[in-house]
Design a protein around this motif. Structure first.
Motif, PDB file in Angstrom:
ATOM      1  N   TRP A 178      13.429  -3.830   5.889  1.00  0.00           N
ATOM      2  CA  TRP A 178      12.201  -4.608   6.093  1.00  0.00           C
ATOM      3  C   TRP A 178      12.131  -5.129   7.525  1.00  0.00           C
ATOM      4  CZ3 TRP A 178      11.353 -10.130   6.484  1.00  0.00           C
ATOM      5  CH2 TRP A 178      10.002 -10.493   6.407  1.00  0.00           C
ATOM      6  N   GLN A 179      13.220  -5.608   8.053  1.00  0.00           N
ATOM      7  CA  GLN A 179      13.234  -6.082   9.442  1.00  0.00           C
ATOM      8  C   GLN A 179      12.987  -4.925  10.406  1.00  0.00           C
ATOM      9  OE1 GLN A 179      13.204  -9.045  10.584  1.00  0.00           O
ATOM     10  NE2 GLN A 179      13.766 -10.267   8.780  1.00  0.00           N
ATOM     11  N   ALA A 180      13.536  -3.741  10.114  1.00  0.00           N
ATOM     12  CA  ALA A 180      13.355  -2.586  10.995  1.00  0.00           C
ATOM     13  C   ALA A 180      11.896  -2.155  11.064  1.00  0.00           C
ATOM     14  CB  ALA A 180      14.223  -1.427  10.516  1.00  0.00           C
ATOM     15  N   LEU A 181      11.131  -2.439  10.017  1.00  0.00           N
ATOM     16  CA  LEU A 181       9.700  -2.131  10.021  1.00  0.00           C
ATOM     17  C   LEU A 181       8.882  -3.264  10.633  1.00  0.00           C
ATOM     18  CD1 LEU A 181       9.224  -0.348   6.565  1.00  0.00           C
ATOM     19  CD2 LEU A 181       9.304   0.693   8.836  1.00  0.00           C
ATOM     20  N   GLY A 182       9.562  -4.242  11.207  1.00  0.00           N
ATOM     21  CA  GLY A 182       8.865  -5.300  11.927  1.00  0.00           C
ATOM     22  C   GLY A 182       8.743  -6.594  11.167  1.00  0.00           C
ATOM     23  N   GLY A 183       9.297  -6.678   9.955  1.00  0.00           N
ATOM     24  CA  GLY A 183       9.160  -7.891   9.167  1.00  0.00           C
ATOM     25  C   GLY A 183       7.724  -8.194   8.789  1.00  0.00           C
ATOM     26  N   VAL A 184       6.897  -7.150   8.710  1.00  0.00           N
ATOM     27  CA  VAL A 184       5.493  -7.314   8.346  1.00  0.00           C
ATOM     28  C   VAL A 184       5.342  -7.097   6.841  1.00  0.00           C
ATOM     29  CG1 VAL A 184       4.699  -6.567  10.621  1.00  0.00           C
ATOM     30  CG2 VAL A 184       5.008  -4.876   8.800  1.00  0.00           C
ATOM     31  N   PRO A 185       4.215  -7.495   6.254  1.00  0.00           N
ATOM     32  CA  PRO A 185       4.016  -7.218   4.827  1.00  0.00           C
ATOM     33  C   PRO A 185       4.179  -5.731   4.519  1.00  0.00           C
ATOM     34  CG  PRO A 185       2.383  -8.773   5.592  1.00  0.00           C
ATOM     35  CD  PRO A 185       3.115  -8.310   6.817  1.00  0.00           C
ATOM     36  N   CYS A 186       4.928  -5.451   3.472  1.00  0.00           N
ATOM     37  CA  CYS A 186       5.235  -4.080   3.076  1.00  0.00           C
ATOM     38  C   CYS A 186       5.054  -3.926   1.569  1.00  0.00           C
ATOM     39  CB  CYS A 186       6.668  -3.701   3.444  1.00  0.00           C
ATOM     40  SG  CYS A 186       7.004  -3.528   5.210  1.00  0.00           S
ATOM     41  N   VAL A 187       4.992  -2.665   1.145  1.00  0.00           N
ATOM     42  CA  VAL A 187       4.995  -2.334  -0.274  1.00  0.00           C
ATOM     43  C   VAL A 187       6.221  -1.476  -0.544  1.00  0.00           C
ATOM     44  CG1 VAL A 187       3.806  -1.074  -2.112  1.00  0.00           C
ATOM     45  CG2 VAL A 187       2.490  -2.496  -0.543  1.00  0.00           C
ATOM     46  N   LEU A 188       7.009  -1.883  -1.527  1.00  0.00           N
ATOM     47  CA  LEU A 188       8.155  -1.096  -1.965  1.00  0.00           C
ATOM     48  C   LEU A 188       7.738  -0.299  -3.196  1.00  0.00           C
ATOM     49  CD1 LEU A 188      11.213  -0.373  -1.798  1.00  0.00           C
ATOM     50  CD2 LEU A 188      11.617  -2.322  -3.333  1.00  0.00           C
ATOM     51  N   GLU A 189       7.817   1.033  -3.093  1.00  0.00           N
ATOM     52  CA  GLU A 189       7.446   1.902  -4.200  1.00  0.00           C
ATOM     53  C   GLU A 189       8.692   2.583  -4.769  1.00  0.00           C
ATOM     54  OE1 GLU A 189       4.614   4.786  -2.934  1.00  0.00           O
ATOM     55  OE2 GLU A 189       3.238   3.316  -2.087  1.00  0.00           O
ATOM     56  N   GLN A 190       8.779   2.621  -6.061  1.00  0.00           N
ATOM     57  CA  GLN A 190       9.876   3.332  -6.701  1.00  0.00           C
ATOM     58  C   GLN A 190       9.793   4.823  -6.368  1.00  0.00           C
ATOM     59  OE1 GLN A 190       9.765   3.412 -10.997  1.00  0.00           O
ATOM     60  NE2 GLN A 190      11.992   3.509 -11.146  1.00  0.00           N
ATOM     61  N   ARG A 191      10.922   5.413  -6.012  1.00  0.00           N
ATOM     62  CA  ARG A 191      10.943   6.846  -5.725  1.00  0.00           C
ATOM     63  C   ARG A 191      10.964   7.610  -7.039  1.00  0.00           C
ATOM     64  NH1 ARG A 191      15.535   9.027  -1.810  1.00  0.00           N
ATOM     65  NH2 ARG A 191      16.743   9.068  -3.750  1.00  0.00           N
ATOM     66  N   LEU A 192       9.974   8.487  -7.214  1.00  0.00           N
ATOM     67  CA  LEU A 192       9.800   9.194  -8.478  1.00  0.00           C
ATOM     68  C   LEU A 192      10.186  10.664  -8.316  1.00  0.00           C
ATOM     69  CD1 LEU A 192       6.331   7.660  -9.403  1.00  0.00           C
ATOM     70  CD2 LEU A 192       8.567   6.999 -10.317  1.00  0.00           C
ATOM     71  N   PRO A 193      10.581  11.317  -9.418  1.00  0.00           N
ATOM     72  CA  PRO A 193      10.941  12.744  -9.352  1.00  0.00           C
ATOM     73  C   PRO A 193       9.686  13.612  -9.209  1.00  0.00           C
ATOM     74  CG  PRO A 193      11.106  11.954 -11.609  1.00  0.00           C
ATOM     75  CD  PRO A 193      10.786  10.750 -10.778  1.00  0.00           C
TER      76      PRO A 193
END
Length: 397
Positions: A178-193
């Protein structure tokens, strides 16, 4: 919510000037479609060397949100569209107070932010990947996010073509990602098959009428679209119909007017989940210029001008190859000067349609054009596209 029929008169071909916010290749192709129908086009774009500005009848060189430029655009044009989603939504609202604007500012604003986009999917009953919003260091360290891992962390805004995202395997990795992306609002998505990726392009008029292009099967490399095949070779008819219905449902829920692309993942178990949407024509729909009797840019024009929407007909099987600036640089010489690809060899192949976007400088990763192969059957189109890929040094598919 469905749109009520418009009472605004259509702008007929040959009558008046149309406006476009944005000067990229999507704007350029819209300009070509509009000019074919006899419209003049004005482009608002700060870059003096933009592809759309070079093709347009008039080019306003100013920032997208500059009030004086927006006023000039509204005074000159009878209807206005945008060619990319990151134009300020407030600029579209200011224009809509005076002119017909498509797509609507509210829908564009939804597409500018992944969290709002996910909420729109949910509201329309369109399935998407399990996800969570991360907007603080505390959230990034929360143990409650464990069920979403491994996952893909994506910036909530301004991410495209694989940019602004990172793979996260464990909870311990998440705060640093998250910090590497700038500490900006992000969305975490589950990785799906995933089994494959598809997209659906729909157009909706102000009267609520909806038409669509065929389902497109897409191959991405490095987060950037590389190949589109139509008809989609690995998509059963029932799944294609489901994707089309979901895209139409989303357009209806957004009270959308214009061209909307919805990208879907097809999971290993056959389920569909929406990945993202774009409030504009899409890279995966470029084949429609050569393979359909009505292209995605014709649909954008018709929706904007208030003309009838007709269902496009796929008259030829098609394979589209995205052409990035990497093609201009020999693979074994990172610092070499750019070399023009062997277009003569490519154009000697049956069914080749080359589209270059008029960009002055080739750069690695930059979209420079596309190459569509059409044929009477999908096998022939694919075989010729593979021959072109070999000529250009592109990876086979």
């Amino acid at each position: 919510m469905s749109a009520s029929p418009t009472t605004e008169a259509a702008t007929l071909p040959g009558q008046g000037m149309l406006g476009v916010l944005g000067g990229g290749q999507l704007g350029r192709m819209f300009v070509h479609a509009a000019q074919t129908h006899g419209y003049r086009v004005m482009v608002l774009e700060p870059d003096a060397a933009s592809p759309a500005g070079a093709a347009a009848d008039a080019h306003l060189r100013a920032p997208y949100a500059e009030p004086a430029a927006l006023s000039e655009l509204a005074a000159a044009c009878v209807a206005i569209t945008t060619e990319f989603e990151n134009v300020p939504a407030e600029a579209l609202r200011m224009l809509a107070a005076r002119r017909r604007v498509s797509p609507p500012a509210d829908a564009v604003q939804v597409c500018q932010h992944r969290a709002r986009e996910k909420a729109a999917f949910a509201a329309a009953g369109v399935p998407c990947a399990p996800h969570a919003v991360i907007d603080s260091a505390e959230t990034a360290a929360s143990a409650a996010l464990a069920p979403l891992l491994p996952g893909i962390l994506k910036t909530a805004s301004l991410g495209y073509d694989g940019k602004g995202q990172a793979t996260v395997m464990t909870l311990a990795d998440l705060p640093a990602a998250w910090q590497a992306l700038g500490g900006v609002p992000c969305v975490l998505e589950q990785r799906l098959p995933l089994r494959l990726e598809i997209s659906v392009i729909v157009a909706r008029g102000a009267d609520g009428a909806v038409v669509h292009l065929p389902v497109q099967q897409n191959l991405h490399r490095g987060g950037i679209l590389a190949v589109t095949q139509v008809p989609a070779p690995d998509v059963p008819p029932a799944l294609a119909e489901q994707a089309i219905a979901l895209a139409g449902r989303l357009a209806q829920a957004l009270d959308y007017v214009g061209v909307l692309c919805v990208e879907f993942f097809v999971l290993q178990d056959g389920r569909l989940v929406a990945n993202e949407m774009a409030p504009r024509p899409h890279n995966s729909g470029h084949y429609s210029i050569d393979a359909c009797d009505v292209s995605q840019f014709d649909l954008q024009l018709r929706a904007l001008a208030g003309l009838p929407l007709v269902a496009p007909r796929l008259h030829s099987a098609a394979v589209m190859l995205n052409l990035l600036g990497d093609l201009w640089f020999p693979q074994d010489a990172a610092d070499a000067a750019p070399v023009t690809p062997d277009w003569a060899a490519v154009l000697s192949l049956p069914g080749a349609h080359l589209h270059l976007y008029g960009k002055a400088e080739a750069r690695r990763g930059r979209k420079m054009g596309h190459l569509t192969f059409t044929a009477a059957d999908a096998g022939t189109a694919r075989a010729n596209a593979l021959r072109a890929a070999a000529v250009l040094g592109l990876q086979a598919f």
